[in-house]
Design a protein around this motif. Structure first.
Motif, PDB file in Angstrom:
ATOM      1  N   VAL A  69      36.223 -23.639 -20.795  1.00 57.04           N
ATOM      2  CA  VAL A  69      36.407 -22.535 -19.848  1.00 57.04           C
ATOM      3  C   VAL A  69      35.113 -22.203 -19.093  1.00 57.04           C
ATOM      4  N   TYR A  70      33.991 -22.181 -19.819  1.00 54.61           N
ATOM      5  CA  TYR A  70      32.736 -21.723 -19.210  1.00 54.61           C
ATOM      6  C   TYR A  70      31.707 -22.842 -19.020  1.00 54.61           C
TER       7      TYR A  70
ATOM      8  N   GLU B   9      38.133 -14.740 -19.086  1.00 52.16           N
ATOM      9  CA  GLU B   9      38.958 -15.498 -18.147  1.00 52.16           C
ATOM     10  C   GLU B   9      40.345 -15.612 -18.781  1.00 52.16           C
TER      11      GLU B   9
ATOM     12  N   ASN C 133      42.250 -18.092 -19.182  1.00 55.26           N
ATOM     13  CA  ASN C 133      42.396 -19.284 -20.033  1.00 55.26           C
ATOM     14  C   ASN C 133      41.452 -19.265 -21.237  1.00 55.26           C
ATOM     15  N   ALA C 134      40.751 -18.141 -21.459  1.00 50.60           N
ATOM     16  CA  ALA C 134      39.915 -17.965 -22.642  1.00 50.60           C
ATOM     17  C   ALA C 134      40.635 -17.104 -23.682  1.00 50.60           C
TER      18      ALA C 134
END
Length: 154
Positions: A35-36, A8, A10-11
């Motif tokens: 994020v997850y 992602e 933002n990861a």
């Protein structure tokens, strides 16, 4: 399998300083949690357990910490560029500044191995890593990582 399915935006992070390998594992876990949505303490425990089997510092400044976790349905990743390389007990004793964490479902055999092979193969390329190191901006790093396969295929 492609990076775009693992990461992602933002990861992907640039970290100014990390004091230790354990701190790095905690930082990875916090990102995975935010994020997850995977519980950070479980992630730290799984990463440290895997690291106890053998160091995931693969050499040339690259580390690939990874773990299998219950409660996720697909392989996910986190990419960190460290502004200040840190000791990681890597196989070549070189400090690490490129970190790609992989997190797979407990039962993901082949998918986990395919993702690990993709990341390992890509980050083994010195020119590719030099490009990552020269772009300390998370959005640029995400673009470089997710466009890497189309460039390599050309």
């Amino acid at each position: 399998m492609k990076f775009v399915s693992l990461l992602e935006p933002n990861a992907v992070k640039v970290m100014s300083s990390v004091s230790s390998k354990k701190r790095l594992m905690h930082d990875l876990a916090e990102i995975v949690d935010s994020v997850y949505g995977i519980d950070a303490p479980r992630v730290v425990e799984a990463l440290m357990e895997r690291e106890s089997l053998g160091c995931t510092g693969v050499g040339h400044g690259v580390a690939l910490p990874h773990a299998r976790l219950s409660g996720i349905d697909e392989v996910k990743g986190v990419f960190l560029l460290l502004e200040k390389p840190m000791d990681f007990d890597s196989v070549d004793r070189q400090p690490v500044d490129v970190v790609f964490g992989l997190f797979a479902p407990e039962e993901a055999g082949v998918e986990h191995l395919k993702a690990l092979a993709l990341v390992s193969r890509t980050l083994r390329d010195p020119a590719f890593c030099a490009k990552l190191r020269a772009n300390p901006d998370p959005s640029k790093l995400y673009t470089i990582l997710t466009e890497s396969q189309s460039v390599q295929a050309a």
